[in-house]
Design a protein around this motif. Structure first.
Motif, PDB file in Angstrom:
ATOM      1  N   SER A 248      21.614  28.395  47.093  1.00 46.44           N
ATOM      2  CA  SER A 248      22.993  27.982  46.865  1.00 46.44           C
ATOM      3  C   SER A 248      23.627  29.024  45.960  1.00 46.44           C
ATOM      4  CB  SER A 248      23.065  26.579  46.252  1.00 46.44           C
ATOM      5  OG  SER A 248      22.261  26.491  45.090  1.00 46.44           O
ATOM      6  N   THR A 249      24.933  28.939  45.771  1.00 41.61           N
ATOM      7  CA  THR A 249      25.640  30.019  45.082  1.00 41.61           C
ATOM      8  C   THR A 249      26.646  29.478  44.069  1.00 41.61           C
ATOM      9  OG1 THR A 249      27.290  30.093  46.849  1.00 41.61           O
ATOM     10  CG2 THR A 249      25.425  31.599  47.037  1.00 41.61           C
ATOM     11  N   PHE A 250      27.083  30.363  43.183  1.00 37.16           N
ATOM     12  CA  PHE A 250      28.162  30.059  42.246  1.00 37.16           C
ATOM     13  C   PHE A 250      29.066  31.280  42.157  1.00 37.16           C
ATOM     14  CE2 PHE A 250      24.671  31.838  39.800  1.00 37.16           C
ATOM     15  CZ  PHE A 250      25.280  32.738  38.940  1.00 37.16           C
ATOM     16  N   GLY A 251      30.337  31.058  41.802  1.00 35.77           N
ATOM     17  CA  GLY A 251      31.271  32.172  41.711  1.00 35.77           C
ATOM     18  C   GLY A 251      32.580  31.756  41.082  1.00 35.77           C
ATOM     19  N   ILE A 252      33.450  32.740  40.898  1.00 37.48           N
ATOM     20  CA  ILE A 252      34.743  32.529  40.245  1.00 37.48           C
ATOM     21  C   ILE A 252      35.852  33.076  41.134  1.00 37.48           C
ATOM     22  CG2 ILE A 252      36.193  33.146  38.255  1.00 37.48           C
ATOM     23  CD1 ILE A 252      33.665  33.368  36.579  1.00 37.48           C
ATOM     24  N   ASN A 253      36.898  32.301  41.297  1.00 37.18           N
ATOM     25  CA  ASN A 253      38.113  32.791  41.949  1.00 37.18           C
ATOM     26  C   ASN A 253      39.116  33.132  40.858  1.00 37.18           C
ATOM     27  OD1 ASN A 253      37.139  32.506  44.506  1.00 37.18           O
ATOM     28  ND2 ASN A 253      38.366  30.736  45.063  1.00 37.18           N
ATOM     29  N   ALA A 254      39.082  34.370  40.410  1.00 41.51           N
ATOM     30  CA  ALA A 254      39.986  34.771  39.326  1.00 41.51           C
ATOM     31  C   ALA A 254      40.130  36.280  39.327  1.00 41.51           C
ATOM     32  CB  ALA A 254      39.456  34.304  37.975  1.00 41.51           C
ATOM     33  N   HIS A 255      41.284  36.763  38.896  1.00 39.82           N
ATOM     34  CA  HIS A 255      41.503  38.188  38.658  1.00 39.82           C
ATOM     35  C   HIS A 255      41.313  38.433  37.170  1.00 39.82           C
ATOM     36  CE1 HIS A 255      43.253  39.219  42.602  1.00 39.82           C
ATOM     37  NE2 HIS A 255      43.750  37.994  42.572  1.00 39.82           N
ATOM     38  N   ASP A 256      40.419  39.344  36.828  1.00 35.20           N
ATOM     39  CA  ASP A 256      40.257  39.671  35.419  1.00 35.20           C
ATOM     40  C   ASP A 256      40.241  41.180  35.225  1.00 35.20           C
ATOM     41  OD1 ASP A 256      40.030  38.255  32.913  1.00 35.20           O
ATOM     42  OD2 ASP A 256      38.132  39.302  32.675  1.00 35.20           O
ATOM     43  N   ALA A 257      39.431  41.861  36.009  1.00 36.72           N
ATOM     44  CA  ALA A 257      39.408  43.323  36.068  1.00 36.72           C
ATOM     45  C   ALA A 257      39.196  43.971  34.705  1.00 36.72           C
ATOM     46  CB  ALA A 257      40.699  43.849  36.691  1.00 36.72           C
ATOM     47  N   VAL A 258      38.059  43.647  34.062  1.00 34.99           N
ATOM     48  CA  VAL A 258      37.670  44.342  32.847  1.00 34.99           C
ATOM     49  C   VAL A 258      37.419  45.812  33.177  1.00 34.99           C
ATOM     50  CG1 VAL A 258      35.867  44.540  31.092  1.00 34.99           C
ATOM     51  CG2 VAL A 258      36.691  42.289  31.782  1.00 34.99           C
ATOM     52  N   SER A 259      37.894  46.699  32.298  1.00 33.03           N
ATOM     53  CA  SER A 259      37.844  48.134  32.589  1.00 33.03           C
ATOM     54  C   SER A 259      36.426  48.674  32.406  1.00 33.03           C
ATOM     55  CB  SER A 259      38.805  48.882  31.668  1.00 33.03           C
ATOM     56  OG  SER A 259      38.729  50.261  31.908  1.00 33.03           O
TER      57      SER A 259
ATOM     58  N   TYR B 157      29.011  42.029  56.099  1.00 32.46           N
ATOM     59  CA  TYR B 157      28.462  41.395  54.902  1.00 32.46           C
ATOM     60  C   TYR B 157      29.623  41.080  53.963  1.00 32.46           C
ATOM     61  CZ  TYR B 157      25.839  40.812  50.537  1.00 32.46           C
ATOM     62  OH  TYR B 157      25.331  40.337  49.361  1.00 32.46           O
ATOM     63  N   ARG B 158      29.673  39.836  53.465  1.00 32.25           N
ATOM     64  CA  ARG B 158      30.798  39.446  52.634  1.00 32.25           C
ATOM     65  C   ARG B 158      30.407  38.340  51.662  1.00 32.25           C
ATOM     66  NH1 ARG B 158      35.357  38.767  54.945  1.00 32.25           N
ATOM     67  NH2 ARG B 158      34.802  40.017  56.789  1.00 32.25           N
ATOM     68  N   ARG B 159      31.230  38.166  50.660  1.00 34.78           N
ATOM     69  CA  ARG B 159      31.046  37.073  49.718  1.00 34.78           C
ATOM     70  C   ARG B 159      31.211  35.743  50.447  1.00 34.78           C
ATOM     71  NH1 ARG B 159      35.060  33.825  46.683  1.00 34.78           N
ATOM     72  NH2 ARG B 159      34.276  33.272  44.614  1.00 34.78           N
ATOM     73  N   PRO B 160      30.317  34.791  50.187  1.00 37.69           N
ATOM     74  CA  PRO B 160      30.457  33.474  50.806  1.00 37.69           C
ATOM     75  C   PRO B 160      31.409  32.593  49.993  1.00 37.69           C
ATOM     76  CG  PRO B 160      28.533  33.471  49.427  1.00 37.69           C
ATOM     77  CD  PRO B 160      29.127  34.873  49.321  1.00 37.69           C
ATOM     78  N   ASN B 161      31.733  31.436  50.494  1.00 40.58           N
ATOM     79  CA  ASN B 161      32.401  30.427  49.676  1.00 40.58           C
ATOM     80  C   ASN B 161      31.348  29.824  48.756  1.00 40.58           C
ATOM     81  OD1 ASN B 161      35.035  30.608  50.779  1.00 40.58           O
ATOM     82  ND2 ASN B 161      34.355  29.433  52.566  1.00 40.58           N
ATOM     83  N   PRO B 162      31.477  29.979  47.436  1.00 37.45           N
ATOM     84  CA  PRO B 162      30.417  29.521  46.531  1.00 37.45           C
ATOM     85  C   PRO B 162      30.201  28.011  46.595  1.00 37.45           C
ATOM     86  CG  PRO B 162      31.932  31.021  45.409  1.00 37.45           C
ATOM     87  CD  PRO B 162      32.566  30.671  46.710  1.00 37.45           C
ATOM     88  N   THR B 163      28.956  27.606  46.437  1.00 35.72           N
ATOM     89  CA  THR B 163      28.622  26.186  46.374  1.00 35.72           C
ATOM     90  C   THR B 163      29.287  25.540  45.165  1.00 35.72           C
ATOM     91  OG1 THR B 163      26.457  26.809  47.285  1.00 35.72           O
ATOM     92  CG2 THR B 163      26.715  24.550  46.484  1.00 35.72           C
ATOM     93  N   VAL B 164      29.255  26.252  44.041  1.00 37.42           N
ATOM     94  CA  VAL B 164      29.948  25.829  42.818  1.00 37.42           C
ATOM     95  C   VAL B 164      30.925  26.935  42.453  1.00 37.42           C
ATOM     96  CG1 VAL B 164      29.713  25.264  40.369  1.00 37.42           C
ATOM     97  CG2 VAL B 164      28.006  24.446  42.006  1.00 37.42           C
ATOM     98  N   MET B 165      32.190  26.574  42.295  1.00 34.33           N
ATOM     99  CA  MET B 165      33.217  27.593  42.059  1.00 34.33           C
ATOM    100  C   MET B 165      34.124  27.183  40.916  1.00 34.33           C
ATOM    101  SD  MET B 165      36.099  29.009  44.710  1.00 34.33           S
ATOM    102  CE  MET B 165      36.991  27.457  44.689  1.00 34.33           C
ATOM    103  N   ALA B 166      34.469  28.162  40.085  1.00 36.14           N
ATOM    104  CA  ALA B 166      35.453  27.959  39.023  1.00 36.14           C
ATOM    105  C   ALA B 166      36.724  28.707  39.393  1.00 36.14           C
ATOM    106  CB  ALA B 166      34.914  28.466  37.685  1.00 36.14           C
ATOM    107  N   ASP B 167      37.878  28.069  39.182  1.00 37.23           N
ATOM    108  CA  ASP B 167      39.156  28.768  39.355  1.00 37.23           C
ATOM    109  C   ASP B 167      40.188  28.154  38.431  1.00 37.23           C
ATOM    110  OD1 ASP B 167      40.100  26.444  40.550  1.00 37.23           O
ATOM    111  OD2 ASP B 167      40.323  27.312  42.549  1.00 37.23           O
ATOM    112  N   SER B 168      41.415  28.650  38.534  1.00 34.74           N
ATOM    113  CA  SER B 168      42.504  28.192  37.644  1.00 34.74           C
ATOM    114  C   SER B 168      42.055  28.237  36.187  1.00 34.74           C
ATOM    115  CB  SER B 168      42.949  26.775  38.022  1.00 34.74           C
ATOM    116  OG  SER B 168      43.363  26.712  39.366  1.00 34.74           O
ATOM    117  N   ILE B 169      41.476  29.368  35.802  1.00 39.20           N
ATOM    118  CA  ILE B 169      40.978  29.511  34.435  1.00 39.20           C
ATOM    119  C   ILE B 169      42.163  29.581  33.483  1.00 39.20           C
ATOM    120  CG2 ILE B 169      39.653  30.983  32.878  1.00 39.20           C
ATOM    121  CD1 ILE B 169      37.978  31.781  35.313  1.00 39.20           C
ATOM    122  N   ILE B 170      42.193  28.648  32.560  1.00 33.04           N
ATOM    123  CA  ILE B 170      43.364  28.471  31.703  1.00 33.04           C
ATOM    124  C   ILE B 170      43.229  29.247  30.403  1.00 33.04           C
ATOM    125  CG2 ILE B 170      44.731  26.746  30.446  1.00 33.04           C
ATOM    126  CD1 ILE B 170      43.769  24.719  32.619  1.00 33.04           C
TER     127      ILE B 170
END
Length: 444
Positions: free
Chosen positions: A183-194, A229-242
């Motif tokens: 199973s997988t986990f991931g984040i739907n967010a733009h952060d782009a640390v340099s 080959y691509r990123r899957p839809n994560p089993t557990v996902m975090a988004d709308s990081i406040i």
């Protein structure tokens, strides 16, 4: 085996009596006397392993916190002794003299290079792989070598369930390379640390990956236009990081068809990854993870806070470009006035090659009105690196932690320390003595 256990337990008792951690030596002695002792002690224990470049200790700490709040019996090699000697010592400590483990669960932080040897002796239920980044090139080599070591470890445990970081193309490739359920986990967010990507290419066809969203380094929503080959839809996902600040983080957590608001006392986007990795494990074993993890305050040396006359002293471990860039960004966002020290060592446990400090930008700190210090065995290398980003630093030669303590007290403001592993371990003993806290081997 009983004789080996007896000797190891006596040795651990003696070391603790003299104020030593006893985190690896009892295991080393026991393995010499009884080479299969780890296999025998781990029988019947539900084992959760965590490996990967960054985030192992914090993820294990979160799991420990969740299991504790749920009332389950467990142990964790929470001293960071994550090679086979440390894992064996942890089992010895929590077993009876007859080799019966006193706990239902074992949470094991496993060094990536040591995973093959550890996994040959245990039968883990779950293996979490946090990420694969470039780290200590003189020890680990390139990221492909690290990935190969993790795969070798997985191959030793064919019935183990994998929990993989979906946002890391190297880590997620294990879902294809290995036959294990995952199973997988991931984040739907733009952060782009340099910080430069450690793996910009597809792990299968070696063409350049395309990203619709980048979190940091090679983590994000990737796809290969040549082999699909691509990123899957994560089993557990975090988004709308406040929020990702010093007060912690908050976000929405999605698991299948369910969503809920979640909070963590740890700031930084990297700690959101650690949180959802731990949440994924707890969910799998039937624990309400979001409630169990919300108030976790951090592992030793990783966002650990000490108090100096009412001022906060924050300690952060840094060991590679990705971790350093993330910590710099987090510290640059702190609202309080603070001074900062970079402690750079090049001992065996740190890696002799310190060129990685040139792969992260210190520019975000150049806009802060803070006094900057460099110390450690490579203090002048750090001072030079800071100078190239227009930051002047006062040098504290070597590991003069007494002088650092005096500096913290004299400056009378919040203080932040970014330290490599041996610097953190050596410094922390002085901090605990001066500011209070537990010895690193004490369980929490």
């Amino acid at each position: 085996m009983i004789f080996s256990l007896f000797v190891a337990k006596i040795l651990a008792g003696v070391l603790h009596f003299f104020g030593r951690g006893a985190t690896t030596l009892p295991g080393r002695v026991a393995l010499r006397l009884c080479p299969d002792i780890l296999s025998r002690l781990s029988k019947g224990v539900r084992i959760i392993c965590v490996t990967g470049t960054n985030g192992k200790t914090t993820t294990c700490g979160l799991l420990s916190h969740g299991l504790s709040k749920s009332g389950l019996s467990y142990f964790v090699n929470n001293s960071g002794a994550n090679m086979i000697t440390g894992v064996t010592t942890a089992f010895i400590t929590h077993s009876t003299l007859f080799g019966k483990c006193r706990c239902q669960y074992a949470v094991l932080e496993c060094d990536e290079n040591s995973l093959p040897r550890i996994s040959a002796c245990i039968d883990a239920d779950i293996l979490v792989v946090t990420n694969v980044f470039r780290d200590q090139l003189d020890r680990y080599g390139e990221v492909t070598h690290t990935l190969a070591k993790i795969k070798e470890g997985v191959d030793n445990m064919p019935s183990c369930h994998l929990i993989l970081n979906a946002d890391c193309p190297l880590t997620y490739s294990l879902s294809v390379l290995c036959a294990n359920d995952c199973s997988t986990f991931g984040i739907n967010a733009h952060d782009a640390v340099s910080v430069a990507s450690d793996s910009p290419y597809c792990p299968f066809c070696h063409n350049l990956l395309r990203y619709s969203r980048v979190v940091y380094s090679q983590l994000g929503d990737y796809s290969c236009m040549h082999c699909d080959y691509r990123r899957p839809n994560p089993t557990v996902m975090a988004d709308s990081i406040i929020d990702l600040g010093e007060g912690g983080s908050s976000f929405f957590l999605h698991t299948g068809y369910a969503s809920r608001y979640a909070t963590s006392s740890l700031g930084g986007i990297y700690n959101v990854y650690n949180y959802i990795a731990a949440y994924s494990v707890l969910q799998m074993i039937g624990i309400a993870g979001a409630d169990a993890l919300a108030d976790y305050s951090g592992a030793f040396g990783r966002m650990e806070r000490f108090d100096c006359n009412g001022n906060s002293v924050l300690m952060l471990l840094v060991k590679n470009p990705v971790g350093l860039a993330n910590c710099i960004r987090y510290v640059a966002g702190l609202k309080s006035e603070f001074d900062i020290c970079f402690a750079l060592n090049d001992n065996d446990a740190d890696g002799r090659d310190v060129s990685w400090i040139w792969d992260a930008s210190f520019v975000p700190l150049s806009r802060k009105s803070c006094r900057v210090y460099s110390m450690g065995t490579r203090c002048y290398d750090m001072a030079l690196r800071l100078k190239y980003d227009s930051i002047d630093s006062a040098v504290i030669e070597g590991e003069d932690y007494r002088r650092l303590i005096d500096t913290v007290r004299d400056n009378n403001r919040d203080f932040v320390v970014l330290a490599t592993y041996t610097a953190m371990m050596n410094m922390r003993k002085v901090f605990v003595r001066e500011f209070g806290g537990d010895a690193f081997w004490h369980e929490r």
